[in-house]
Every structure is written in C-alpha cells, then in structure tokens.
Write an enzyme that holds these catalytic residues in place. Structure first.
Site: not given
Ligand code: S3P
Length: 433
Positions: A98, A319
């Site tokens: 993501g 996380d």
């Molecule tokens: C992350 C932000 C978090 C986290 C993901 C990594 C990042 O997600 O859960 O594992 O590197 O910015 P969200 O920004 O969607 O909360």
C-alpha cells in the site's frame, strides 16, 4: 516474488535471549527508494529493507527510469531521473505494498504520462479513494475501479492544495507532500493525529525545505531533490515481534542494535513499559534526521499487567496492534484496543483475523468495529493459524505460540517475507526451547 505457500510449526519456548541487528525500516526504505528515483544524482543506501514490499518500490523506481543497482554487500544504488520519470507502457506492480501504491500516486502526479498501478489480491481490495481525492484536486487525472486498484494516473501541471487528511494516515500525507513538491504554490497537509514523519525527514535529507507546526506540514513546489547517502535504521515494527516475545518470558534478555527510534514510531516501548517490561535505551544518535539507538528489553518477574490503547495511541501503534493483541491473553488484566478501525483495511482485516486466531488458540476475545477486548489471565493452546497471507498476522501468532501449550501451525507463514524475510531464522536464533 514470495516463495511458494508454506506453513510453519512453532513450538513453545522456555526463554528469549540474544542480540539482534535488524534489516532497515520498511517505511524509511520506501521513501528513500521513491525519492531517490526522482532525485538528481545517485542515492546510496545501506541496510535497506530486505522485505518484498520495498523490492516493489525499487522495481517501480526502475520501471520509471531510475537505475537501481543491488551491490554484493547489500548496498543499493539508485541513479535518479533528475525530476523526469520515463513513461512506462507496462503496469507498475506494487505487489502487496500500500505504501508503494499510495506514495507513488503522489510522486507521479506531475509526470506528463499515463501510468497504471496494480497490486496483488490484497492490495486490490484496499481503499485508494483516499489518495485519488487529494491528488486529483491538485490536477492529476486518476481513475480507480470501484475505489480500488488498478489505479490509472495521468499527471501534468499540478497546483498546491491545503488538505486535511480524513483518517490518520502517513501514506496519504506523504502522497500529498510528494505531489506538492512538484506543484505550483505551497501545499499544506493537516492531520488531527501526528502520524509517522519519515517523509518530512526524508524530504529534508534530500535537501528540500519543509515547514512544520504541531499539526501541519507545508512544502513549496519546484524544489529539487538531491541524492543522499544513508544507512536505514533497523525496523522497529519488525523488532516489535521480538520485543513482545521477550516480554512473555521472565528472565528474557534481548538487545537490539541500531534500531530506529523515531518518536512517531517508538510508542510500543512506552506501552510495553506500562505493561511492566523493563526497557533500556542507549547510544541514541541522529542519522539522516532519524533517531537510532540500542534497546535492551527484559520481562518483569511478576508478569505483564494490562493496558488500554485508544485515541492517538492507536494510530501511532497501528502496525504493532496485532502482536500486542496476540500476547494480551498472557497479561494479568488484558488489553483493550479502540479507535483502530484502520486495522480493518490493512493487508487483511486485522481485527477479524486476530479475533479468529485468538479464538482458535482457545482464548476469549470480544470484537468491536474499531478494536478488541482481550481479557488477561488466559492460557493459549497450540492451534492452526490462518494468517490470511498477512505478514503481521503470521508473525504475531508465531509470537503468541511461544507460550502456548502445544505446537502451533502458521498457515501462510511465507507472508512474513513481505516485511521481514529473516523473521523465522532470527526467532529460532533467540528462542531457548
Ligand atoms: C505506513 C503507514 C501506515 C502503516 C504502514 C506503513 C507508511 O499506513 O500501517 O504499514 O510507511 O507510511 P497508513 O498511512 O495507511 O496508516
């Protein structure tokens, strides 16, 4: 690519002892890879994350024209595109990541080409409207399928915005800042909960001026990124599994060297301390804007107490919540988690899977839309665990299994390689059986 699907049997342990130096932080590695791809000059990174997610970012960087070289000693070099990404006819494959898809959407907003970003089955279920909205307000054309990937983006001349994130999300914040870097005018992102600030620190590292207040970040468009040389700090979200494992065994002793201790990421240390765990932090230093130090952890002889994680704490620990919930039955008073609805749209629905797997291990647990109540004083038994091919679920229940009665089978254990391919080897190394 991940290895083929594997199950792992985790047997109970007697103690957790040793010292570890962990591969580089996943969040920081993504940012260095993606900013390095746009920068002028060659970025040179040591201790880059070994996870498949960050390999997805490097592969996308290469597809966009950056020259990525993986040296024998683990050093990664990224010769940047000096502000102009190449067109790519082939889709940009973000795999399970993501972070790659959302941050890349921001970075691509000013490129005068059309790109398609794709991901695996899990990523293709995750919400992308949250980045489409601000980045299209800035002027890029973005199409989704029912709010999800594949995401098609046509970039071009974009303008600054003043944007308040609808949910606490460093990924949304980062996407807007990365687009803002290339927009006309000054972009501001406001957030109600301070999320991880690696993008702000990385941008500064790459020579960009970023202004911050307690609840906002601003960036003026038209600034150039200059390549960096950096060592990525050890990943504290990977360390979380070992910190929690050590917390379960009175007499445990684990030391982590060169661990990332950015205050927006180190909340787990406070929560463990509140549970009674002894945590020592030594040799604190700043490297490329990030705090790094040595952490020593020892479990209390009297066992773990209990706690509530809610409000801004839930966002900062997002996380780490699966592993905290997985060890909660072994506490005296249990762990209550609220305001963590975002867990439902991670690599899996982590609230549902944590509840399902705790029940499989014989625990009582109550599930809420935004969290869980896990009572303490419960002995778990070995069980078949459904990881849902979610790396953090596989690792969280491998930790819970260490103090269970009987063996636990983790289905989909290969998913650990998304963030932490060394996990099972290191677990064997530090557990006494
Ligand atoms: C992350 C932000 C978090 C986290 C993901 C990594 C990042 O997600 O859960 O594992 O590197 O910015 P969200 O920004 O969607 O909360």
């Amino acid at each position: 690519m991940l290895e083929t699907k594997t199950e792992r049997i985790v047997t109970p342990a007697r103690n957790v002892l040793g010292s570890l130096r962990l591969p580089g932080d996943k969040s920081i590695s993504h940012r260095y890879a993606l900013l390095g791809a746009l920068a002028h000059g060659t970025t040179r990174l040591t201790n880059f994350s070994t996870g498949a997610d960050c390999a997805s970012s490097l592969d996308c960087a290469a597809a966009l024209g950056a020259k990525v070289t993986r040296k024998e000693d683990g050093v990664i070099e990224i010769a940047g595109t000096n502000g102009s990404f190449h067109p790519s006819d082939a889709p940009l494959d973000c795999g399970n990541s993501g972070s790659t898809m959302r941050m890349l959407t921001g970075l691509l907003a000013a490129a005068p080409h059309t790109y398609t970003l794709i991901g695996d089955a899990s990523l293709s279920r995750r919400p992308m409207e949250r980045v489409r909205k601000p980045i299209s307000q800035m002027g890029a054309e973005i199409a989704l399928v029912d709010g999800h990937a594949p995401l098609t983006i046509k970039g071009g001349k974009i303008k600054a915005i003043d944007y308040t994130t609808p949910v606490p999300s460093a990924q949304i914040k980062s996407a807007v800042l990365f687009a803002g870097l290339q927009a006309e005018g000054t972009t501001t992102v406001r957030e109600s909960v301070r999320t991880r600030d690696h993008s702000e620190l990385a941008l500064r590292g790459f020579g960009v001026h970023v202004d911050r207040t307690t609840d906002s970040v601003s960036i003026a468009g038209g600034q150039q990124l200059q390549a960096i040389e950096a060592a990525v700090p050890g990943d504290i979200s990977s360390a979380a599994f070992f910190l929690c494992a050590a917390a379960l065994f009175p007499g445990s002793n684990l030391v982590f060297d060169s661990l990332g201790l950015n205050p927006t990421r180190a909340t787990l240390l406070d929560v463990l301390t509140a549970l009674g765990v002894h945590i020592g932090v030594l040799n604190l230093e700043e490297k490329s804007g990030e705090l790094v130090g040595t952490v020593q952890v020892n479990a209390p002889a009297s066992g773990l107490t209990g706690t509530t994680v809610s409000g801004s704490l839930a966002a900062q620990l997002i996380d780490e919540l699966p592993v905290l919930a997985a060890i909660a039955p072994y506490t005296q008073n249990g762990i209550r988690i609220r305001d963590a609805k975002e867990l439902r749209v991670k690599e899996s629905d982590r609230i549902a899977l944590v509840a399902k797997n705790l029940r499989a291990m014989g625990a009582e647990v109550e599930e809420f839309e935004d969290g869980l109540d896990v009572p303490g004083g419960q002995q778990l038994r070995g069980a078949e665990i459904d990881s849902g091919h979610d790396h953090r679920i596989a690792m969280a229940f491998s930790v819970a299994a260490l103090r269970a009665a009987g063996d636990t089978v983790i289905h989909g254990a290969e998913s650990a390689a998304i963030s932490f391919p060394e996990f099972y080897d290191l677990l064997d190394q530090v557990t006494e059986r």
